[in-house]
Scaffold this motif. Structure first.
Motif, PDB file in Angstrom:
ATOM      1  N   ASN A  92       1.450  -2.870  -7.560  1.00  0.00           N
ATOM      2  CA  ASN A  92       0.522  -1.818  -7.123  1.00  0.00           C
ATOM      3  C   ASN A  92       0.757  -1.346  -5.687  1.00  0.00           C
ATOM      4  OD1 ASN A  92      -0.644  -3.805  -5.485  1.00  0.00           O
ATOM      5  ND2 ASN A  92      -2.354  -4.159  -6.876  1.00  0.00           N
ATOM      6  N   SER A 140      -4.123  -1.382   2.069  1.00  0.00           N
ATOM      7  CA  SER A 140      -3.698  -0.446   1.021  1.00  0.00           C
ATOM      8  C   SER A 140      -3.222   0.880   1.601  1.00  0.00           C
ATOM      9  CB  SER A 140      -4.845  -0.202   0.029  1.00  0.00           C
ATOM     10  OG  SER A 140      -5.968   0.337   0.703  1.00  0.00           O
ATOM     11  N   GLN A 171       0.040   1.908   0.077  1.00  0.00           N
ATOM     12  CA  GLN A 171       0.093   1.570  -1.343  1.00  0.00           C
ATOM     13  C   GLN A 171       1.028   2.481  -2.131  1.00  0.00           C
ATOM     14  OE1 GLN A 171      -3.741   1.617  -3.197  1.00  0.00           O
ATOM     15  NE2 GLN A 171      -2.967   0.840  -5.125  1.00  0.00           N
ATOM     16  N   ALA A 221       4.593   1.065  -3.702  1.00  0.00           N
ATOM     17  CA  ALA A 221       4.702   1.006  -5.160  1.00  0.00           C
ATOM     18  C   ALA A 221       5.933   1.771  -5.632  1.00  0.00           C
ATOM     19  CB  ALA A 221       3.451   1.566  -5.822  1.00  0.00           C
TER      20      ALA A 221
END
Length: 140
Positions: free
Chosen positions: A31, A121, A124, A128
């Motif tokens: 993720n 995050s 993120q 990813a």
């Protein structure tokens, strides 16, 4: 919450982990979220890597830090729950390949701070799409 006999192991199929200057940096490659553990959190992760039970980790924490058995048990089990919820660790099950863990005697117990899983995050999407540090994946 996980019980005292629960053993975790790193989710090496989806997570890259590296310890740098006492801080564990983890990247969930599925993720793109990255995490850090320092101090007592890093201490717990070291025992997760050895597939120690929650009870064994709490005992080692009490032997190494100035903390009561009850607080150590609660904090270790909470952190282990978070590691599983975030997909960073998996319940090891009853495979029989656990590494024996006995707390080492220390001359003076260190100051205790609650182990925290820091979540980041902000990168993120980027992580990813293009996971960093490919050499970490090979070592995981």
């Amino acid at each position: 919450m996980l019980d005292k006999s629960t053993r975790l192991m790193p989710n090496s199929a989806e997570v890259a982990a590296e310890t740098l200057d006492g801080e564990v940096v983890l990247i969930n490659l599925a993720n793109g979220i990255y995490y850090s553990l320092d101090g007592t959190g890093s201490f717990v992760w070291g025992y997760v890597e050895r597939k120690a039970s929650s009870e064994d980790i709490a005992k080692a924490m009490v032997a190494s830090y100035d903390v009561s058995p009850q607080i150590a048990d609660e904090d270790v089990r909470r952190l282990m729950d978070e590691l599983v919820q975030e997909g960073l660790a998996l319940v090891a099950g009853d495979k029989g390949d656990f590494i024996s863990t006995k707390p080492e005697a220390v001359a003076q117990r260190a100051t205790y701070s609650t182990p925290l899983l820091n979540v980041y995050s902000d990168m993120q999407g980027l992580l990813a799409l293009d996971p960093p540090l490919p050499d970490l994946i090979d070592r995981a």
